[in-house]
Scaffold this motif. Sequence first.
Motif, PDB file in Angstrom:
ATOM      1  N   ASN A 116      42.116 -58.558-105.049  1.00 25.87           N
ATOM      2  CA  ASN A 116      43.515 -58.944-105.299  1.00 25.87           C
ATOM      3  C   ASN A 116      44.497 -58.270-104.339  1.00 25.87           C
ATOM      4  OD1 ASN A 116      42.667 -60.552-107.412  1.00 25.87           O
ATOM      5  ND2 ASN A 116      42.980 -58.958-108.968  1.00 25.87           N
ATOM      6  N   ARG A 117      44.090 -57.166-103.708  1.00 21.73           N
ATOM      7  CA  ARG A 117      45.011 -56.424-102.841  1.00 21.73           C
ATOM      8  C   ARG A 117      44.775 -56.651-101.345  1.00 21.73           C
ATOM      9  NH1 ARG A 117      44.435 -53.804-107.437  1.00 21.73           N
ATOM     10  NH2 ARG A 117      46.124 -52.538-108.302  1.00 21.73           N
ATOM     11  N   LEU A 118      43.580 -57.114-100.978  1.00 18.60           N
ATOM     12  CA  LEU A 118      43.213 -57.188 -99.559  1.00 18.60           C
ATOM     13  C   LEU A 118      44.110 -58.175 -98.806  1.00 18.60           C
ATOM     14  CD1 LEU A 118      41.256 -56.202 -97.378  1.00 18.60           C
ATOM     15  CD2 LEU A 118      39.732 -58.107 -97.995  1.00 18.60           C
ATOM     16  N   ARG A 119      44.740 -57.682 -97.732  1.00 17.45           N
ATOM     17  CA  ARG A 119      45.618 -58.486 -96.876  1.00 17.45           C
ATOM     18  C   ARG A 119      45.215 -58.296 -95.413  1.00 17.45           C
ATOM     19  NH1 ARG A 119      46.315 -59.928-101.173  1.00 17.45           N
ATOM     20  NH2 ARG A 119      48.245 -60.239-102.384  1.00 17.45           N
ATOM     21  N   PRO A 120      45.627 -59.230 -94.520  1.00 18.82           N
ATOM     22  CA  PRO A 120      45.287 -59.092 -93.093  1.00 18.82           C
ATOM     23  C   PRO A 120      45.719 -57.753 -92.494  1.00 18.82           C
ATOM     24  CG  PRO A 120      46.097 -61.297 -93.515  1.00 18.82           C
ATOM     25  CD  PRO A 120      46.286 -60.525 -94.789  1.00 18.82           C
ATOM     26  N   ARG A 121      46.877 -57.167 -92.981  1.00 18.13           N
ATOM     27  CA  ARG A 121      47.350 -55.908 -92.382  1.00 18.13           C
ATOM     28  C   ARG A 121      46.379 -54.762 -92.661  1.00 18.13           C
ATOM     29  NH1 ARG A 121      50.666 -56.404 -97.014  1.00 18.13           N
ATOM     30  NH2 ARG A 121      50.578 -54.577 -98.420  1.00 18.13           N
ATOM     31  N   HIS A 122      45.647 -54.874 -93.799  1.00 16.17           N
ATOM     32  CA  HIS A 122      44.682 -53.826 -94.124  1.00 16.17           C
ATOM     33  C   HIS A 122      43.504 -53.872 -93.140  1.00 16.17           C
ATOM     34  CE1 HIS A 122      46.419 -54.461 -98.359  1.00 16.17           C
ATOM     35  NE2 HIS A 122      46.968 -53.336 -97.858  1.00 16.17           N
ATOM     36  N   VAL A 123      43.073 -55.082 -92.799  1.00 12.42           N
ATOM     37  CA  VAL A 123      41.966 -55.225 -91.839  1.00 12.42           C
ATOM     38  C   VAL A 123      42.419 -54.752 -90.463  1.00 12.42           C
ATOM     39  CG1 VAL A 123      40.365 -56.850 -90.761  1.00 12.42           C
ATOM     40  CG2 VAL A 123      40.987 -57.119 -93.171  1.00 12.42           C
ATOM     41  N   GLU A 124      43.682 -55.067 -90.093  1.00 12.77           N
ATOM     42  CA  GLU A 124      44.216 -54.618 -88.804  1.00 12.77           C
ATOM     43  C   GLU A 124      44.185 -53.083 -88.732  1.00 12.77           C
ATOM     44  OE1 GLU A 124      48.114 -56.244 -88.718  1.00 12.77           O
ATOM     45  OE2 GLU A 124      47.420 -58.337 -88.654  1.00 12.77           O
ATOM     46  N   ARG A 125      44.691 -52.439 -89.823  1.00 18.28           N
ATOM     47  CA  ARG A 125      44.733 -50.970 -89.854  1.00 18.28           C
ATOM     48  C   ARG A 125      43.328 -50.385 -89.804  1.00 18.28           C
ATOM     49  NH1 ARG A 125      47.212 -46.787 -88.045  1.00 18.28           N
ATOM     50  NH2 ARG A 125      47.025 -44.929 -89.376  1.00 18.28           N
ATOM     51  N   LEU A 126      42.396 -51.016 -90.510  1.00 13.66           N
ATOM     52  CA  LEU A 126      41.004 -50.555 -90.523  1.00 13.66           C
ATOM     53  C   LEU A 126      40.417 -50.603 -89.110  1.00 13.66           C
ATOM     54  CD1 LEU A 126      38.324 -49.801 -92.019  1.00 13.66           C
ATOM     55  CD2 LEU A 126      37.949 -52.265 -92.285  1.00 13.66           C
ATOM     56  N   LEU A 127      40.612 -51.697 -88.415  1.00 12.02           N
ATOM     57  CA  LEU A 127      40.058 -51.863 -87.069  1.00 12.02           C
ATOM     58  C   LEU A 127      40.682 -50.862 -86.101  1.00 12.02           C
ATOM     59  CD1 LEU A 127      39.969 -55.773 -86.903  1.00 12.02           C
ATOM     60  CD2 LEU A 127      38.007 -54.231 -87.081  1.00 12.02           C
ATOM     61  N   LEU A 128      41.983 -50.585 -86.262  1.00 12.20           N
ATOM     62  CA  LEU A 128      42.641 -49.636 -85.376  1.00 12.20           C
ATOM     63  C   LEU A 128      42.099 -48.225 -85.599  1.00 12.20           C
ATOM     64  CD1 LEU A 128      44.783 -49.409 -83.202  1.00 12.20           C
ATOM     65  CD2 LEU A 128      46.494 -49.038 -84.979  1.00 12.20           C
ATOM     66  N   ILE A 129      41.886 -47.867 -86.861  1.00 12.24           N
ATOM     67  CA  ILE A 129      41.305 -46.553 -87.170  1.00 12.24           C
ATOM     68  C   ILE A 129      39.917 -46.425 -86.546  1.00 12.24           C
ATOM     69  CG2 ILE A 129      40.381 -45.138 -89.055  1.00 12.24           C
ATOM     70  CD1 ILE A 129      42.727 -46.205 -90.775  1.00 12.24           C
ATOM     71  N   LEU A 130      39.106 -47.499 -86.718  1.00 13.92           N
ATOM     72  CA  LEU A 130      37.742 -47.482 -86.163  1.00 13.92           C
ATOM     73  C   LEU A 130      37.772 -47.392 -84.640  1.00 13.92           C
ATOM     74  CD1 LEU A 130      36.084 -50.186 -88.439  1.00 13.92           C
ATOM     75  CD2 LEU A 130      35.705 -47.720 -88.530  1.00 13.92           C
ATOM     76  N   HIS A 131      38.765 -48.034 -84.037  1.00 11.87           N
ATOM     77  CA  HIS A 131      38.866 -48.004 -82.575  1.00 11.87           C
ATOM     78  C   HIS A 131      39.111 -46.581 -82.083  1.00 11.87           C
ATOM     79  CE1 HIS A 131      39.822 -49.522 -78.543  1.00 11.87           C
ATOM     80  NE2 HIS A 131      40.837 -48.633 -78.529  1.00 11.87           N
ATOM     81  N   HIS A 132      39.987 -45.844 -82.795  1.00 11.29           N
ATOM     82  CA  HIS A 132      40.301 -44.490 -82.374  1.00 11.29           C
ATOM     83  C   HIS A 132      39.180 -43.512 -82.717  1.00 11.29           C
ATOM     84  CE1 HIS A 132      44.251 -45.414 -80.885  1.00 11.29           C
ATOM     85  NE2 HIS A 132      44.649 -45.949 -82.048  1.00 11.29           N
ATOM     86  N   GLN A 133      38.392 -43.834 -83.728  1.00  9.08           N
ATOM     87  CA  GLN A 133      37.232 -42.994 -84.058  1.00  9.08           C
ATOM     88  C   GLN A 133      36.044 -43.480 -83.226  1.00  9.08           C
ATOM     89  OE1 GLN A 133      36.774 -43.336 -88.277  1.00  9.08           O
ATOM     90  NE2 GLN A 133      38.636 -42.154 -88.743  1.00  9.08           N
ATOM     91  N   ARG A 134      35.957 -43.042 -81.998  1.00 14.93           N
ATOM     92  CA  ARG A 134      35.068 -43.641 -81.006  1.00 14.93           C
ATOM     93  C   ARG A 134      33.583 -43.472 -81.336  1.00 14.93           C
ATOM     94  NH1 ARG A 134      37.710 -44.554 -75.832  1.00 14.93           N
ATOM     95  NH2 ARG A 134      39.934 -44.249 -76.112  1.00 14.93           N
ATOM     96  N   HIS A 135      33.292 -42.588 -82.291  1.00 18.70           N
ATOM     97  CA  HIS A 135      31.866 -42.418 -82.621  1.00 18.70           C
ATOM     98  C   HIS A 135      31.321 -43.578 -83.449  1.00 18.70           C
ATOM     99  CE1 HIS A 135      34.102 -40.679 -86.035  1.00 18.70           C
ATOM    100  NE2 HIS A 135      33.080 -41.123 -86.783  1.00 18.70           N
ATOM    101  N   ASP A 136      32.234 -44.421 -83.998  1.00 20.21           N
ATOM    102  CA  ASP A 136      31.780 -45.570 -84.793  1.00 20.21           C
ATOM    103  C   ASP A 136      31.347 -46.713 -83.881  1.00 20.21           C
ATOM    104  OD1 ASP A 136      32.087 -44.908 -87.618  1.00 20.21           O
ATOM    105  OD2 ASP A 136      34.224 -44.667 -87.122  1.00 20.21           O
ATOM    106  N   ASP A 137      30.232 -47.337 -84.221  1.00 20.19           N
ATOM    107  CA  ASP A 137      29.718 -48.488 -83.450  1.00 20.19           C
ATOM    108  C   ASP A 137      30.551 -49.724 -83.803  1.00 20.19           C
ATOM    109  OD1 ASP A 137      28.344 -50.480 -82.185  1.00 20.19           O
ATOM    110  OD2 ASP A 137      26.364 -49.896 -82.953  1.00 20.19           O
ATOM    111  N   PRO A 138      31.214 -50.358 -82.806  1.00 19.78           N
ATOM    112  CA  PRO A 138      32.033 -51.533 -83.126  1.00 19.78           C
ATOM    113  C   PRO A 138      31.221 -52.712 -83.654  1.00 19.78           C
ATOM    114  CG  PRO A 138      31.843 -51.248 -80.746  1.00 19.78           C
ATOM    115  CD  PRO A 138      31.257 -50.022 -81.369  1.00 19.78           C
ATOM    116  N   ARG A 139      29.896 -52.689 -83.452  1.00 18.05           N
ATOM    117  CA  ARG A 139      29.079 -53.798 -83.978  1.00 18.05           C
ATOM    118  C   ARG A 139      29.068 -53.826 -85.496  1.00 18.05           C
ATOM    119  NH1 ARG A 139      24.137 -53.067 -79.752  1.00 18.05           N
ATOM    120  NH2 ARG A 139      24.648 -50.914 -80.244  1.00 18.05           N
TER     121      ARG A 139
END
Length: 930
Positions: free
Chosen positions: A70-93
């Motif tokens: 009920n809460r999930l919105r596109p901005r949450h996915v955007e923020r999640l992807l940006l966090i993952l991008h800056h945490q370079r140890h995470d595999d983007p796959r």
Amino acid sequence: MNPHHRPPLLHPARVLLARPHSTAIPNRPPNPPSPDNSERDEGFVKILCDILRSRPQGWRAALASPFVANRLRPRHVERLLLILHHQRHDDPRLALRFFDFLGLHLRFPHSPLSFALLAHALLRAGLHWPASSLLQTLASHPGVLPVDAFRAVAEAGRLCGAPRSTIAFDFLIQTYLQIGRPLDALAVLSLLSEPRTLSDVMHGLAKARMFDLVFAVFDEAARSGITPDVFIYAAVVRAFCELKDLNSAKEIIARMEADGANSSVVPYNVLIHGLCKIRKVTEAMEIKISLGLRGLKANDVTYCTLVLGLCRMEELETAAEMTKEMIDLGLVPTKAVCSTVVDGLRRKGELEEAFRLVHKLGNVGLIPNLFAYNALINTLCKSRKFDEAESLFAKMKEKGLSPDDVTYSILIDSLCKRGKLNDALQLFGKLKEEGLRVTIYPYNSLINGHCRSGGLTKAEALCRAMTEQGLSPNELTYTSLITGYCREGDLASASKLHRQMPENGLTWNTHTFTALISGYCRAKLMVKAAGLFDEMVELNVMPNQVTYNVMIEGYCSVGDTATAFQLYDGMVKKGITPDNYTFRSLITGLCMCGRVAEAKEFVDDLHSEHQALNEMSCSSLLHGFCKQERIDDAYDLWKEMVERGVNMDLVCYSVLIYGSLTQQDKVRSHSLLKEMINKGIKPDVILYTNIVDAYSKLEKFSEALVIWDKMAAEGCQPNVVTYTVLINGLCKAGFFNKALMLCKEMLVSGVLPNSVTYGSLLDFLTGEGNMDEAVMLHRVMLNGLLANTVTYNLLIRGFCRIGRIQDAASLVGHMVQNNIFPDCISYSTLIYEYCRTGNLNEAFQVWDEMLGSGLKPDTLAYNLLIRGCIISGELAKASALYDDMIRCNVKPNWATYASLLHAMDRSTGGRIAAFSSIQCKMLRLQVDLI
């Protein structure tokens, strides 16, 4: 940008974006959240991070919980992807997998920014293919304009801390080019402050034939102070070459050289290609020579372009030399170049040169030389140079080159087309022994070969074996089997196969329809053939020349020349060119109906229309004249056709020689035979058999035996037909003992008599009333499976002639016991004999037995029984039989009416009206006959 990184097809998990009913992608960033919302978002995004890093098997349950869903919105996915991008140890796959899971399973509407952020992360990790796939999905969405995609990529670059001219823009531009939208690529390019992919866009515009835009972009770049590089110049040269404006293309090359930008051979290759396309190969060669003066070297593209251009101009020797030069320089020719040069040399007859080139290609190992060998073997087989093809196949092994499944398939197909099915099967076995891939192609060749040669059982077994190996029959398989069933006369099985095709996912085509139509035409079932032809047209499956030819031949074979000519006119109106198979059928059809004069007029009309008739069509008309005993007209036609340039062949000579002999024109036949031999046309067994037959029918056996000896002297062995025509002639002339001796000689020579041979002897014995010997001979025929309805009818006739009618009648039951079925002649012979001896009741019993067997009485059978009734005074029965005859659509003839008139003459009183009616019918019949 690496040119090998091409945007792939849309990922299936992201196809939601392309659905019209899906939630629209927000094209602008949403309003910034309030501080409270921001804190809540951060907490929610942390929950999403935990879900992502958990086991993927638990994603569905976690994301389906009401709190998340009920809460999930596109901005949450955007923020999640940006966090993952800056945490370079995470595999983007892992992020990509989570992104796809949301779109596929939850139908979540990702924003353009989400696509762009994930694409940046993937590109940074060197994962170019999935990044391209993401951008292609974004660009393909109908609600995302190029400016929206650009802003998303730009914003993602800003958020990720990357400069604006990052490689992501290059990929976005390439994506638009790859999906065929060069204008959108240009729109993105125009938004960039430093366009690094200008040449790619210009080449994309040229590929889309938007040449004006190519020139406009070039001019605008110059005005903007952008220095064109060699690839930009190449794009402009390409545009001018596509417009065939070679002078302007040369001017661009000159401008490039003046700017000092001629650091690559690419623009020159483009110009060389343009010159070769308009057949100015000599000028293209001069440019190649001049490259050295410019400090450049011709590369593989230069050589391949020139070689193909030379082949197009039929300058094959030069093309071969240039290919060798290319190899000596260590450059790699393409498969297209190799096959084109080799095939060109073969077509020109330069086979030795072709072999040498293939050998050189194989020695240096620069190209997959197996391809070159296969191409040459295939070409040799198609040209019917089978020995050379097999020799090349053997040389492959000598060179240590292993044939592949394609090589075997080519040779198997060649052997099947030549009827060498055992050799083809052996080669097929070798293919499987060597562990090579077995495809449908050799199976189809073998199935088709066996169907053509009458081996339908073997063809069916091959089809089953193919299916067991997991190979599904295709249209060609079905067409071959349908043709095979039609050849065997099994139209029910052929029709069943035809109906099964759509059920098995196969489409009817012209060949499958034509195969079945041909079967119906051969069986003279023209109503069914016409129905299938109409169905074919209704289904938009267009008949071709062969379809029309088999239909025309079918109608001609049943004497319906009117419909045949309607079809002929129809095919001409539809632009389908008739050929000599068409003409021969129409000429033969007219001649069969006794309309030889009309056939000659048709031939003259064709000549006036400049239609080139060949010897096949001429032989049909010659046969028509000879059949009507118009030998002089046939000879005049012969001379006329020779003057028109027709090369008379063995068949034409055979027809005219046989016709001359039947009219006892020995001088002309001898002259034609001599002329034919002088022209190098060797008489065959069919011609000699015809001459023997003609002399035998004229009872000129001494001349027939001279021809027989001539055959032996020339090494032309008599066949079963040759023996049979002479045996039949001797029997009819009363020389039974000589015929019997010839039959024994036939057996000694290893030529087995057939049912017609024995039938000739049987006909003589039954005619002479020697029924004991006739029965003994027939028993031999039964043991050899040579007895048939005709031979039984001869025995029935023989017994009837000597008054042994009970023995004759018992033979009908004997026939059925041996799976041989009586025909109208069998029953009519018995009816005649019973009527002749006054046993009308027995005659009617035979009549009822005939009807009970499912046979439809013909005119002769009706006439015999009607006459028997009239002789016995049973006029009412005769009248009833006549009425039944009319009701069954059996056409009466003169004999029918003559018998009924005789009955009227014998009757007394009250018959005048009936008599007048009969006379009227006779008059109408006479009119019909006239």
